[in-house]
Design a protein around this motif. Structure first.
Motif, PDB file in Angstrom:
ATOM      1  N   UNK A  28      40.050  35.327  36.792  1.00 27.04           N
ATOM      2  CA  UNK A  28      40.561  36.592  36.253  1.00 27.04           C
ATOM      3  C   UNK A  28      39.986  37.787  37.016  1.00 27.04           C
ATOM      4  N   UNK A  29      38.721  37.687  37.367  1.00 23.50           N
ATOM      5  CA  UNK A  29      38.104  38.789  38.124  1.00 23.50           C
ATOM      6  C   UNK A  29      38.755  38.944  39.499  1.00 23.50           C
ATOM      7  N   UNK A  30      38.995  37.808  40.177  1.00 22.84           N
ATOM      8  CA  UNK A  30      39.640  37.894  41.509  1.00 22.84           C
ATOM      9  C   UNK A  30      41.048  38.442  41.396  1.00 22.84           C
ATOM     10  N   UNK A  31      41.788  37.961  40.368  1.00 27.78           N
ATOM     11  CA  UNK A  31      43.151  38.459  40.193  1.00 27.78           C
ATOM     12  C   UNK A  31      43.155  39.944  39.865  1.00 27.78           C
ATOM     13  N   UNK A  32      42.179  40.403  39.098  1.00 26.27           N
ATOM     14  CA  UNK A  32      42.092  41.836  38.786  1.00 26.27           C
ATOM     15  C   UNK A  32      41.820  42.645  40.065  1.00 26.27           C
ATOM     16  N   UNK A  33      40.933  42.115  40.920  1.00 28.38           N
ATOM     17  CA  UNK A  33      40.675  42.804  42.204  1.00 28.38           C
ATOM     18  C   UNK A  33      41.926  42.858  43.054  1.00 28.38           C
TER      19      UNK A  33
ATOM     20  N   UNK B 228      45.034  42.764  42.027  1.00 23.71           N
ATOM     21  CA  UNK B 228      45.997  43.681  41.424  1.00 23.71           C
ATOM     22  C   UNK B 228      45.618  45.127  41.722  1.00 23.71           C
ATOM     23  N   UNK B 229      44.303  45.431  41.677  1.00 27.49           N
ATOM     24  CA  UNK B 229      43.873  46.802  42.000  1.00 27.49           C
ATOM     25  C   UNK B 229      44.175  47.148  43.455  1.00 27.49           C
ATOM     26  N   UNK B 230      43.907  46.191  44.369  1.00 27.21           N
ATOM     27  CA  UNK B 230      44.215  46.436  45.796  1.00 27.21           C
ATOM     28  C   UNK B 230      45.708  46.620  46.029  1.00 27.21           C
TER      29      UNK B 230
ATOM     30  N   UNK C 125      50.522  52.679  46.042  1.00 23.65           N
ATOM     31  CA  UNK C 125      50.394  54.138  45.937  1.00 23.65           C
ATOM     32  C   UNK C 125      50.405  54.794  47.319  1.00 23.65           C
ATOM     33  N   UNK C 126      49.677  54.197  48.280  1.00 26.74           N
ATOM     34  CA  UNK C 126      49.680  54.767  49.642  1.00 26.74           C
ATOM     35  C   UNK C 126      51.070  54.718  50.256  1.00 26.74           C
TER      36      UNK C 126
END
Length: 977
Positions: free
Chosen positions: A82-87, A89-91, A97-98
């Protein structure tokens, strides 16, 4: 018995039975995993807790289920994922956005992006086209190679089949011969059965199985047996053929011809030209099957083969352009031929009867055919260059003959006739040998026709003679007045009183007459017997401006009421010029005198009854009757203009009258010029005959009265002597003084240096030799022609080198167009188009571009080269030539001109003229041979005329210079002693 409900009982853990424990914990001790730093699950918190709890449970001796440990591990793995998937998703959100910001940002260069896209598309299409072309070329090359391989295989199969058939036929022939010999031996043995000598029994040999060794053994065993005539003859012939082949190969080998020979070019050329070498090579080539015995061109083909030895051993001496594609092809094929030839010769021996195998013979034949084909193509190109050069030499000799054949005294014509004829016959035989009789005649006739067409057309006497002119009296008077001029002509210091009261017509006539002075006229006729008076462009423009100003002043005088004076002056001018053309007593002379009587014209002007319509009508009738036949069209147009009706308005009438008067004055000047030229043409033989003496007397008179000195002549002579002595000292470092210059050499060197000097500052009028003062403008014009020749030669030579063309190839059409361009327009280096059109540099480049396919990169180089040459040529009057190409070509041109002028006899001059084309082609100036010949011809005439007139003064200057040199040397000797 223990109470199970007690606390101690609940805290106690019972182990399962042994058979159940074995089932539940089967393989546990063996399946224990080892700790690994590389495993994330084994180093996780759940894994560490599991290991710790397991050790703790074992330490207390109990057994616990793995459910809790597995649950903890699963929870830890899920949390890490879950932590890797959250990272991630944030990336991904940051990237999104860019991208949205970049897409929403305004574009500042849409047009530039479109241009870049179009450029990229064009580049892509070009690259694809290039790739397609390369692929197509590669496919075609592969197809060609496949076809060649297929043809080679077919040829090899055919050759092998034929060779097999020949072997079978040879085996059949030997089998039959062996059967015949066997039967003959058996018959002889049967006949000699009564002989006490016991015969050896010959084993029967199968008809199907036999070999060459068996035949030779049988023949050796039967050597003592008598042979029949046919077998003996065959053996003798075979032995004779083998011996002959051995001798042919031995004779050629003794010549020591190979590619590694150390002989020089001259030695090898002399060796290959010997008759025994050609004969030995011809016999060997015939033996190898490269030539047929009945070939009529066997000697020529043999020389072509022997040229391969000379080409491989000395390629630079044989090939003029050894780096050319065609020359390299010939050289490589010559090397292949000699390699195969030497390999074949080395394998010839007694075991193969001195005959190469079929494979060797085919390889040698293929290389021989390839070389002869390439040599023929190269020789055709080389012979075309030689033919063009010899045709140009033939035309040059014809031009010389056309110049000297009309010599009235016959000395020059007889001196040149035999030499020109001998050299033309020699050139004609060489041209016919190279090009064939029909083509040689066609080329020579065409070249002579074009050369004579370029020469100025000479009108006959009937066409240039003015009508109504009787030339006997005036011609004699004109010639006598030039040969023995009055002394009053030299009296220029005294101004007589009657000269102050000259009429306007006399002043105008003297200012604008084209007749030069007596000395100038005789000098020009001595140099060019076809010299005619003509108006230069500046003189014609000045005369037209003066006539317009006279007409304007006349118009103003008419407006002011003083037109009678102008009318009388114009009538007097016209009357005097027309009457000078006619003999007194002639009907036309009487008509003009009565009609244009000055007293009558004065009275009519004073009374105001002078009729300009009648005057113009009279001129329209009289001018066509006085003009030469070649001006009939011009005079007819003038008469039609003069007879046009006069406008009604006063200003229009005055304008029309002055315009007609202006054209009448111009026409009368033209008729007067024709009359002067006709008089000069008739008096030319007498003037030319007496020109040298008259010019010498005039020069002596100028020296005597002090108007000129010989200072510049002495200075010019000394400079020429110093230069020749410096050259002699370089050739003679020991100072033996064996080849010191003679006066004729000094004069020729000085004349060439004066005419073809690179720097214009040396051509100042105050420094010009007094003896050559009349030829100053002519020599300056020759210098401009020499610069033009150099520029054209440099442009063509540079273009040939950049385009990888043969420098000996004649670009005569381009050279002719460049000559016409530079003769009409001045040099300029402007490369940008102007309002008046393209610059001469651009026009010169367009001449080359229209005649040759020039790559884009080469176009820029040629344009820059032409710009540099034109810049150098335009500044030659103040600076010297600094460009390497122009400097070298100009020096070669000057050396060539000096060598041709240094010829002392007529035969040497003719020989130099006949070899001029070849020499100039080797110098890079082959296209301008005719222009160089014209320069040499003019300098030759100037030298002849000047030396005949001033030879005594030149000898005196030479003697004084020699005495001064001897005095200096004597002083040096005394000082050293």
């Amino acid at each position: 018995m223990t109470d199970p409900s007690s606390p101690t009982d609940h805290a106690q853990i019972y182990a399962p039975p042994a058979h159940l424990a074995a089932r539940f914990y089967r393989g546990r001790s063996n399946a224990r995993r080892k700790s690994s730093a590389a495993s994330s699950r084994r180093n996780s918190l759940s894994s560490a807790h599991s290991h710790a709890s397991s050790r703790r449970s074992h330490s207390i001796g109990g057994c616990q289920s793995h459910y809790i440990a597995q649950h903890l591990r699963r929870a830890s793995i899920i949390e890490s994922r879950k932590a890797r998937l959250a990272d991630r998703a944030a990336h991904a959100e940051q990237v999104r956005l860019r991208a949205a910001l970049a897409k929403a940002a305004p574009r500042s260069s849409d047009g530039r992006s479109e241009e870049r896209a179009l450029a990229a598309q064009v580049a892509k299409e070009k690259y694809l086209a290039k790739v397609a072309a390369a692929c197509a070329e590669e496919v075609s090359r592969a197809k060609r190679i496949a076809e060649e391989v297929k043809e080679r295989k077919l040829a090899e199969e055919t050759r092998q089949r034929l060779e097999m058939e020949e072997r079978h036929a040879e085996a059949e022939r030997r089998r039959q011969e062996y059967q015949r010999n066997l039967q003959a031996r058996r018959a002889r043995r049967a006949e000699s059965a009564d002989n006490p000598k016991k015969l050896a029994v010959v084993d029967e040999i199968s008809d199907d199985v036999f070999s060459e060794e068996a035949v030779l053994d049988e023949e050796a065993e039967d050597a003592a047996t008598l042979l029949d005539v046919e077998s003996a003859g065959r053996r003798i012939q075979r032995a004779w053929r083998v011996s002959r082949r051995r001798g042919v190969v031995s004779d050629f080998t003794k010549l020591n011809l190979n590619t590694s020979t150390k002989a020089t070019f001259d030695e090898m050329t002399a060796l290959l030209a010997r008759g025994n070498v050609v004969a030995s090579a011809t016999v060997l080539l015939t033996q190898l099957g490269l030539q047929t015995p009945s070939d009529d061109n066997a000697a020529l083909n043999t020389r072509t083969f022997l040229s391969a030895f000379l080409m491989v051993a000395h390629p630079v001496a044989v090939l003029t352009n050894a780096n050319g594609a065609q020359e390299q092809d010939v050289l490589s094929k010559a090397g292949d031929l000699l390699a195969n030839f030497e390999h074949t010769i080395s394998r010839l021996a007694d075991w193969n009867n001195w005959t190469p195998s079929a494979t060797q013979r085919e390889t040698l034949s293929q290389s021989y055919s390839s070389y002869t084909s390439a040599f023929a193509a190269w020789r055709l190109q080389d012979s075309s260059v030689l033919i063009e050069g010899m045709v140009a030499s033939f035309v040059e000799l014809d031009a010389i003959w056309q110049t000297v054949k009309d010599d009235s005294r016959g000395e020059v014509a007889s001196d040149y006739a035999q030499g020109i004829r001998d050299n033309q016959v020699m050139l004609l035989s060489r041209i016919r040998k190279l090009a064939g009789a029909d083509r040689a005649d066609f080329l020579i006739k065409k070249a002579i026709r074009e050369s004579r067409r370029r020469r100025p057309k000479k009108r006959n006497v009937a066409e240039v003679r003015p009508r109504g002119v009787e030339s006997e009296g005036p011609v004699a008077e004109t010639a006598q007045s030039v040969v023995d001029p009055p002394t009053a002509l030299n009296d220029t210091e005294e101004v007589r009183p009657q000269q102050m009261s000259e009429s306007t017509a006399d002043v105008t006539r003297r200012l604008f007459t084209p007749m030069p002075g007596n000395r100038v006229l005789t000098h020009e006729l001595a140099i060019d017997k076809d010299y005619r008076l003509s108006d230069s462009a500046e003189t014609a423009a000045l005369r037209a401006d003066l006539y317009r100003s006279i007409c304007s002043a006349m118009r103003q005088g008419f407006e002011e009421g003083s037109g009678g004076l102008w009318t009388l002056s114009a009538a007097e001018n016209v009357r005097e010029k027309l009457l000078r053309m006619l003999k007194p007593g002639n009907s036309m002379h009487t008509l003009i005198s009565d009609t244009l009587d000055l007293d009558s014209v004065r009275r009519q002007c004073q009374a105001g009854v002078f009729s300009y319509e009648g005057f113009f009508e009279f001129m329209a009738n009289i001018l066509p009757k006085l003009c030469a036949p070649f001006r009939d069209t011009e005079m007819a147009a003038l008469a039609a203009h003069l007879q046009q009706p006069v406008p009604s308005g006063q200003e229009e009438q005055l304008e029309a009258m002055t315009d007609k008067l202006f054209k009448v004055l111009r026409a009368v000047d033209s008729l007067s010029l024709d009359y002067s030229n006709f008089m000069v043409m008739n008096a030319a033989p007498t003037l030319v005959r007496e020109a040298a003496g008259y010019e010498a007397r005039a020069f002596a008179a100028d020296l005597q009265n002090g108007s000129i000195t010989l200072d510049n002549t002495k200075r010019w002579w000394k400079a020429s002597v110093d230069q020749l002595n410096a050259e002699a000292d370089r050739r003679d470092p020991e100072g033996l003084r064996l080849d010191r210059p003679v006066p004729a050499q000094v004069y020729t060197h000085g004349l060439v240096a004066l005419a073809l000097n690179q720097q214009g500052s040396s051509l100042d009028s105050e420094m010009w030799p007094e003896t050559l003062h009349l030829d100053a403008e002519r020599l300056r014009g020759l210098r401009q022609q020499a610069i033009r020749i150099t520029v054209i030669g440099a442009i063509l030579l540079t273009a040939k080198n950049l385009l990888k063309r043969d420098v000996r190839a004649q670009w005569k059409q381009q050279a002719s167009r460049l000559w016409s361009l530079l003769a009409q327009e001045p040099y300029t280096a402007l490369t940008e188009p102007t309002t008046d059109g393209p610059s001469p540099a651009e026009k010169a480049f367009s001449i080359l571009e229209t005649a040759n396919n020039i790559p884009p990169a080469t176009k820029t180089q040629i344009q820059n080269t032409i710009t540099r040459f034109f810049t150098q040529a335009s500044s030659i009057t103040t600076t010297r030539l600094t460009d390497p190409v122009l400097k070298v070509l100009y020096q070669r041109l000057r050396t060539h001109v000096l060598q041709r002028l240094s010829a002392s006899t007529s035969s040497e001059r003719v020989r130099a003229a006949s070899s001029a084309s070849e020499a100039l082609t080797s110098c890079g100036l082959g296209e301008v041979t005719a222009q160089v010949g014209a320069v040499v011809e003019v300098l030759e005439r100037v030298r002849r005329v000047d030396w005949e007139a001033h030879g005594g003064w030149y000898e005196g200057v030479a003697a004084a210079a020699a005495a001064a040199v001897e005095g200096e040397e004597g002083g040096q000797v005394v000082t050293e002693g």
